[in-house]
Write an enzyme that holds these catalytic residues in place. Structure first.
Site, short mmCIF file in Angstrom:
data_model
loop_
_atom_site.label_atom_id
_atom_site.label_comp_id
_atom_site.label_asym_id
_atom_site.label_seq_id
_atom_site.Cartn_x
_atom_site.Cartn_y
_atom_site.Cartn_z
N ARG A 48 0.85 -1.20 0.00
CA ARG A 48 0.00 0.00 0.00
C ARG A 48 0.88 1.24 0.00
O ARG A 48 0.63 2.20 -0.70
CB ARG A 48 -0.96 0.02 1.21
N TYR A 101 -15.98 17.79 -14.59
CA TYR A 101 -16.38 16.38 -14.72
C TYR A 101 -17.46 16.05 -13.68
O TYR A 101 -17.35 16.44 -12.51
CB TYR A 101 -15.14 15.50 -14.54
N ASP A 173 -6.86 19.40 -14.34
CA ASP A 173 -7.29 18.06 -14.74
C ASP A 173 -6.98 17.94 -16.23
O ASP A 173 -7.62 18.56 -17.06
CB ASP A 173 -8.79 17.87 -14.46
N LYS A 198 -8.49 6.91 -18.97
CA LYS A 198 -8.79 7.43 -20.31
C LYS A 198 -7.56 7.31 -21.23
O LYS A 198 -7.14 6.21 -21.51
CB LYS A 198 -9.31 8.86 -20.20
C1 LIG Z 1 -13.17 10.07 -16.01
C2 LIG Z 1 -12.74 11.38 -15.48
C3 LIG Z 1 -12.44 11.56 -14.13
C4 LIG Z 1 -12.62 10.45 -13.10
O1 LIG Z 1 -11.74 9.40 -13.30
P1 LIG Z 1 -12.09 7.85 -12.93
O2 LIG Z 1 -10.84 7.15 -13.35
O3 LIG Z 1 -13.30 7.47 -13.69
O4 LIG Z 1 -12.30 7.79 -11.46
C5 LIG Z 1 -12.01 12.81 -13.71
N1 LIG Z 1 -11.88 13.83 -14.57
C6 LIG Z 1 -12.16 13.70 -15.89
C7 LIG Z 1 -12.02 14.87 -16.80
C8 LIG Z 1 -12.61 12.48 -16.38
O5 LIG Z 1 -12.92 12.36 -17.69
#
Ligand SMILES: *Cc1c(COP(=O)(O)O)cnc(C)c1O
Length: 386
Positions: A48, A101, A173, A198
């Site tokens: 962890r 998001y 982000d 993503k």
């Molecule tokens: C998908 C996404 C998140 C969240 O990420 P997860 O891996 O689904 O927890 C945060 N910000 C953006 C812009 C996203 O597209």
């Protein structure tokens, strides 16, 4: 060494195994590590806190974003939650984009209602509103550009300067572009956060997140808290994520080229009422995108002319675009904003944000662009005939 993105993505962390000379770093699944003797721990004691597979991918992520260190987490949401946990105490203020998001919106909204911290959602493209929010002495400002699903773009450098004048930290982000197309730390951001689910992984087969920082003390703090609250990423996911990152540049560039071809096609399609794609000269964020991005990305959205039946006919005729949420994978996905990604938001709030019931968001994959266009063409014909 100052290598370019594509080289870092492929080479960083390879050939580090001294025992067998493995080119690809081995995957270390052990949860625990023996002590060499009484009170003599090794570099790792428990997975962890630290795991060699995670160490490698964290190093690669830091290099790709131009930071000094990275923390890989179990999801993008846990990365964002970790940032709030580390930097915000009760009473502290977070400024977030009004169209951030959906999961981030829900997290900030629910935790602020419990008193964990305060949040203001603001349209960061509205200079007056942004300055008003910054005058309220925030600790943390989250920037998200391009935004979801309308691809609104804000000026990272400009906002980071204002954030720093206000004495706060700026987080970007960077999920929608990946470090291949945008480097927020170079533009003045203190921290970058990713949903590695993503583009970074790119194969739609894991959930993971990351935070990259440029201050070693912040990296250390984040690592301590990530272990403390237990949100660090798993060994197998670290391995998969590294494997995905190896092809990041190639994938993103192919996806971006395909998106440009599709945008061009959609622009000439009479059944498309509105097209949102930063590569269009009339897109409101086009000039900022040219300045701060290395490309226009592979996300676009459009309004289909017609009613719900038209939409149903269009979506069910598509064979290569899968009706699914998420983005950034090698396969093309299409989602209906109102009933899928933004279903949790009231119809009124959606209308206010400019999201109509006929809006479709596309994450363009690496398939042959002519096949993708033929598929769209077929679906537009199916939508028009009853
Ligand atoms: C998908 C996404 C998140 C969240 O990420 P997860 O891996 O689904 O927890 C945060 N910000 C953006 C812009 C996203 O597209």
């Amino acid at each position: 060494m100052g290598c370019k993105q594509a080289t870092i993505a492929v080479n960083s962390g390879s050939n580090i195994d001294e025992q067998y000379g493995c080119v690809v770093p081995p995957i270390y699944l052990s949860s625990t590590y023996n002590f060499t003797a009484f009170n003599e721990p090794r570099s790792h004691d428990y997975s962890r806190r630290g795991n060699p597979s995670r160490d490698v991918v964290q190093q690669v992520l830091a290099e790709l974003e131009g930071g000094v260190g990275a923390i890989m987490t179990s999801s993008g949401m846990s990365a964002i939650h970790l940032l709030c946990t580390v930097f915000l105490k009760p009473g502290d203020l977070l400024v977030a984009p009004h169209d951030c998001y959906g999961g981030s919106y829900r997290l900030f909204d629910s935790l602020s209602k419990r008193g964990a911290y305060n949040v203001i959602f603001v349209d960061q493209a509205d200079d007056h509103a942004l300055k008003q929010a910054l005058a309220q002495n925030p600790k943390l400002v989250l920037i998200e550009t391009p935004s979801n699903p309308l691809l609104r773009i804000v000026d990272i450098q400009y906002i980071c300067n204002l954030v720093h004048e206000a004495g706060a930290l700026a987080i970007v982000d960077n999920t929608f572009l990946s470090p291949v197309l945008q480097k927020p730390l170079d533009l003045g951001a203190d921290l970058v956060v990713h949903s590695c689910t993503k583009y970074l992984n790119g194969h739609s087969d894991l959930i993971a997140g990351a935070i990259i920082a440029k201050d070693p003390a912040i990296v250390e703090d984040l690592a301590w808290w990530a272990n403390n609250i237990g949100v660090t990423g798993a060994a197998f996911d670290s391995y998969l994520l590294l494997r995905g990152i190896r092809t990041l540049s190639a994938r993103v560039l192919l996806q971006q080229n395909n998106a440009a071809v599709i945008a061009d096609y959609l622009q000439q399609q009479p059944q498309v009422k509105k097209l949102y794609y930063p590569g269009l000269k009339n897109h409101p964020g086009h000039d900022i995108a040219l300045k701060q991005q290395k490309g226009f990305g592979a996300m676009l959205s459009f309004e289909l002319d017609g009613n719900e039946q038209t939409l149903r006919r269009f979506l069910s005729a598509l064979k290569l675009f899968t009706l699914a949420e998420s983005l950034g994978g090698v396969e093309s996905l299409i989602s209906h904003t109102a009933t899928m990604t933004h279903a949790g938001i009231s119809a009124e709030a959606r209308t206010q944000a400019g999201i109509t019931d006929s809006l479709l968001r596309v994450s363009v994959g690496i398939e042959d662009s002519q096949d993708l266009i033929a598929d769209l063409d077929n679906a537009f014909q199916a939508a028009a005939t009853r």
